[in-house]
Design a protein around this motif. Sequence first.
Motif, PDB file in Angstrom:
ATOM      1  N   ASP A   1       0.828  -1.200   0.000  1.00 53.26           N
ATOM      2  CA  ASP A   1       0.000   0.000   0.000  1.00 53.26           C
ATOM      3  C   ASP A   1       0.864   1.253   0.000  1.00 53.26           C
ATOM      4  N   ARG A   2       1.931   1.253   0.798  1.00 57.76           N
ATOM      5  CA  ARG A   2       2.828   2.410   0.853  1.00 57.76           C
ATOM      6  C   ARG A   2       3.515   2.605  -0.481  1.00 57.76           C
ATOM      7  N   SER A   3       3.945   1.523  -1.115  1.00 54.66           N
ATOM      8  CA  SER A   3       4.612   1.611  -2.410  1.00 54.66           C
ATOM      9  C   SER A   3       3.666   2.215  -3.444  1.00 54.66           C
ATOM     10  N   HIS A   4       2.421   1.773  -3.444  1.00 55.90           N
ATOM     11  CA  HIS A   4       1.421   2.317  -4.372  1.00 55.90           C
ATOM     12  C   HIS A   4       1.185   3.791  -4.085  1.00 55.90           C
ATOM     13  N   ASP A   5       1.062   4.155  -2.801  1.00 62.12           N
ATOM     14  CA  ASP A   5       0.872   5.558  -2.421  1.00 62.12           C
ATOM     15  C   ASP A   5       2.076   6.400  -2.837  1.00 62.12           C
ATOM     16  N   ASP A   6       3.291   5.873  -2.662  1.00 63.24           N
ATOM     17  CA  ASP A   6       4.502   6.587  -3.070  1.00 63.24           C
ATOM     18  C   ASP A   6       4.512   6.812  -4.573  1.00 63.24           C
ATOM     19  N   ASP A   7       4.107   5.794  -5.333  1.00 63.63           N
ATOM     20  CA  ASP A   7       4.054   5.915  -6.792  1.00 63.63           C
ATOM     21  C   ASP A   7       3.032   6.977  -7.211  1.00 63.63           C
ATOM     22  N   GLN A   8       1.863   6.963  -6.562  1.00 58.62           N
ATOM     23  CA  GLN A   8       0.834   7.956  -6.876  1.00 58.62           C
ATOM     24  C   GLN A   8       1.322   9.361  -6.521  1.00 58.62           C
ATOM     25  N   HIS A   9       1.997   9.496  -5.378  1.00 56.45           N
ATOM     26  CA  HIS A   9       2.517  10.799  -4.959  1.00 56.45           C
ATOM     27  C   HIS A   9       3.554  11.297  -5.962  1.00 56.45           C
ATOM     28  N   ALA A  10       4.449  10.425  -6.400  1.00 63.85           N
ATOM     29  CA  ALA A  10       5.488  10.814  -7.363  1.00 63.85           C
ATOM     30  C   ALA A  10       4.862  11.258  -8.683  1.00 63.85           C
ATOM     31  N   ALA A  11       3.847  10.551  -9.140  1.00 62.21           N
ATOM     32  CA  ALA A  11       3.183  10.909 -10.392  1.00 62.21           C
ATOM     33  C   ALA A  11       2.450  12.246 -10.255  1.00 62.21           C
ATOM     34  N   ALA A  12       1.772  12.448  -9.122  1.00 59.71           N
ATOM     35  CA  ALA A  12       1.058  13.705  -8.906  1.00 59.71           C
ATOM     36  C   ALA A  12       2.045  14.864  -8.800  1.00 59.71           C
ATOM     37  N   ARG A  13       3.192  14.637  -8.150  1.00 62.30           N
ATOM     38  CA  ARG A  13       4.220  15.673  -8.019  1.00 62.30           C
ATOM     39  C   ARG A  13       4.754  16.065  -9.397  1.00 62.30           C
ATOM     40  N   GLU A  14       5.045  15.063 -10.220  1.00 64.72           N
ATOM     41  CA  GLU A  14       5.557  15.343 -11.567  1.00 64.72           C
ATOM     42  C   GLU A  14       4.530  16.109 -12.387  1.00 64.72           C
ATOM     43  N   ASP A  15       3.275  15.693 -12.317  1.00 66.76           N
ATOM     44  CA  ASP A  15       2.213  16.403 -13.045  1.00 66.76           C
ATOM     45  C   ASP A  15       2.127  17.858 -12.604  1.00 66.76           C
ATOM     46  N   GLN A  16       2.193  18.080 -11.287  1.00 64.73           N
ATOM     47  CA  GLN A  16       2.087  19.439 -10.766  1.00 64.73           C
ATOM     48  C   GLN A  16       3.263  20.299 -11.219  1.00 64.73           C
ATOM     49  N   LEU A  17       4.474  19.734 -11.208  1.00 66.27           N
ATOM     50  CA  LEU A  17       5.669  20.509 -11.526  1.00 66.27           C
ATOM     51  C   LEU A  17       5.892  20.701 -13.026  1.00 66.27           C
ATOM     52  N   THR A  18       5.168  19.986 -13.846  1.00 68.32           N
ATOM     53  CA  THR A  18       5.375  20.121 -15.288  1.00 68.32           C
ATOM     54  C   THR A  18       4.175  20.733 -16.015  1.00 68.32           C
ATOM     55  N   THR A  19       3.192  21.244 -15.274  1.00 70.48           N
ATOM     56  CA  THR A  19       2.015  21.819 -15.939  1.00 70.48           C
ATOM     57  C   THR A  19       2.143  23.314 -16.203  1.00 70.48           C
ATOM     58  N   ALA A  20       3.131  23.974 -15.620  1.00 70.40           N
ATOM     59  CA  ALA A  20       3.324  25.409 -15.884  1.00 70.40           C
ATOM     60  C   ALA A  20       3.685  25.601 -17.353  1.00 70.40           C
ATOM     61  N   PRO A  21       3.332  26.738 -17.938  1.00 67.43           N
ATOM     62  CA  PRO A  21       3.551  26.946 -19.377  1.00 67.43           C
ATOM     63  C   PRO A  21       4.991  26.751 -19.853  1.00 67.43           C
ATOM     64  N   LYS A  22       5.982  27.172 -19.083  1.00 63.77           N
ATOM     65  CA  LYS A  22       7.375  27.058 -19.528  1.00 63.77           C
ATOM     66  C   LYS A  22       8.138  25.942 -18.804  1.00 63.77           C
ATOM     67  N   SER A  23       7.443  25.031 -18.156  1.00 63.26           N
ATOM     68  CA  SER A  23       8.113  23.975 -17.404  1.00 63.26           C
ATOM     69  C   SER A  23       8.668  22.898 -18.335  1.00 63.26           C
ATOM     70  N   THR A  24       9.657  22.177 -17.829  1.00 64.12           N
ATOM     71  CA  THR A  24      10.263  21.061 -18.553  1.00 64.12           C
ATOM     72  C   THR A  24      10.296  19.850 -17.638  1.00 64.12           C
ATOM     73  N   GLU A  25      10.676  18.729 -18.167  1.00 63.70           N
ATOM     74  CA  GLU A  25      10.810  17.515 -17.366  1.00 63.70           C
ATOM     75  C   GLU A  25      11.846  17.699 -16.253  1.00 63.70           C
ATOM     76  N   ASP A  26      12.858  18.534 -16.501  1.00 58.15           N
ATOM     77  CA  ASP A  26      13.886  18.784 -15.487  1.00 58.15           C
ATOM     78  C   ASP A  26      13.308  19.409 -14.225  1.00 58.15           C
ATOM     79  N   ASP A  27      12.203  20.134 -14.353  1.00 58.68           N
ATOM     80  CA  ASP A  27      11.579  20.758 -13.192  1.00 58.68           C
ATOM     81  C   ASP A  27      11.061  19.727 -12.193  1.00 58.68           C
ATOM     82  N   ALA A  28      10.780  18.525 -12.655  1.00 60.42           N
ATOM     83  CA  ALA A  28      10.237  17.489 -11.783  1.00 60.42           C
ATOM     84  C   ALA A  28      11.307  16.569 -11.205  1.00 60.42           C
ATOM     85  N   LYS A  29      12.567  16.781 -11.566  1.00 60.81           N
ATOM     86  CA  LYS A  29      13.633  15.934 -11.024  1.00 60.81           C
ATOM     87  C   LYS A  29      13.795  16.184  -9.524  1.00 60.81           C
ATOM     88  N   PRO A  30      14.177  15.144  -8.781  1.00 59.29           N
ATOM     89  CA  PRO A  30      14.386  15.316  -7.341  1.00 59.29           C
ATOM     90  C   PRO A  30      15.464  16.349  -7.051  1.00 59.29           C
TER      91      PRO A  30
END
Length: 75
Positions: A9-38
């Motif tokens: 359950d924790r692994s699934h929650d961690d995966d969902q959190h990572a995906a949501a974090r990446e989506d949030q950090l890459t939705t800005a108009p000038k964002s890139t994949e690098d913005d979502a890197k740790p």
Amino acid sequence: MPTTTGSDDRSHDDDQHAAAREDQLTTAPKSTEDDAKPRIDVSDAGSGRKRLDIRDDANARPGKPDTERRDGGGE
């Protein structure tokens, strides 16, 4: 019916959190994949304490943004 353990359950929650974090950090108009890197590494420092280290390869780092940026200056 299959059952899951707490760690599954924790692994699934961690995966969902990572995906949501990446989506949030890459939705800005000038964002890139690098913005979502740790940008930090979290490690166990013993006795229930956590150690947070800024990654050497992090694009955004603490400090004065105009003088200490990796790319050599402000925008």
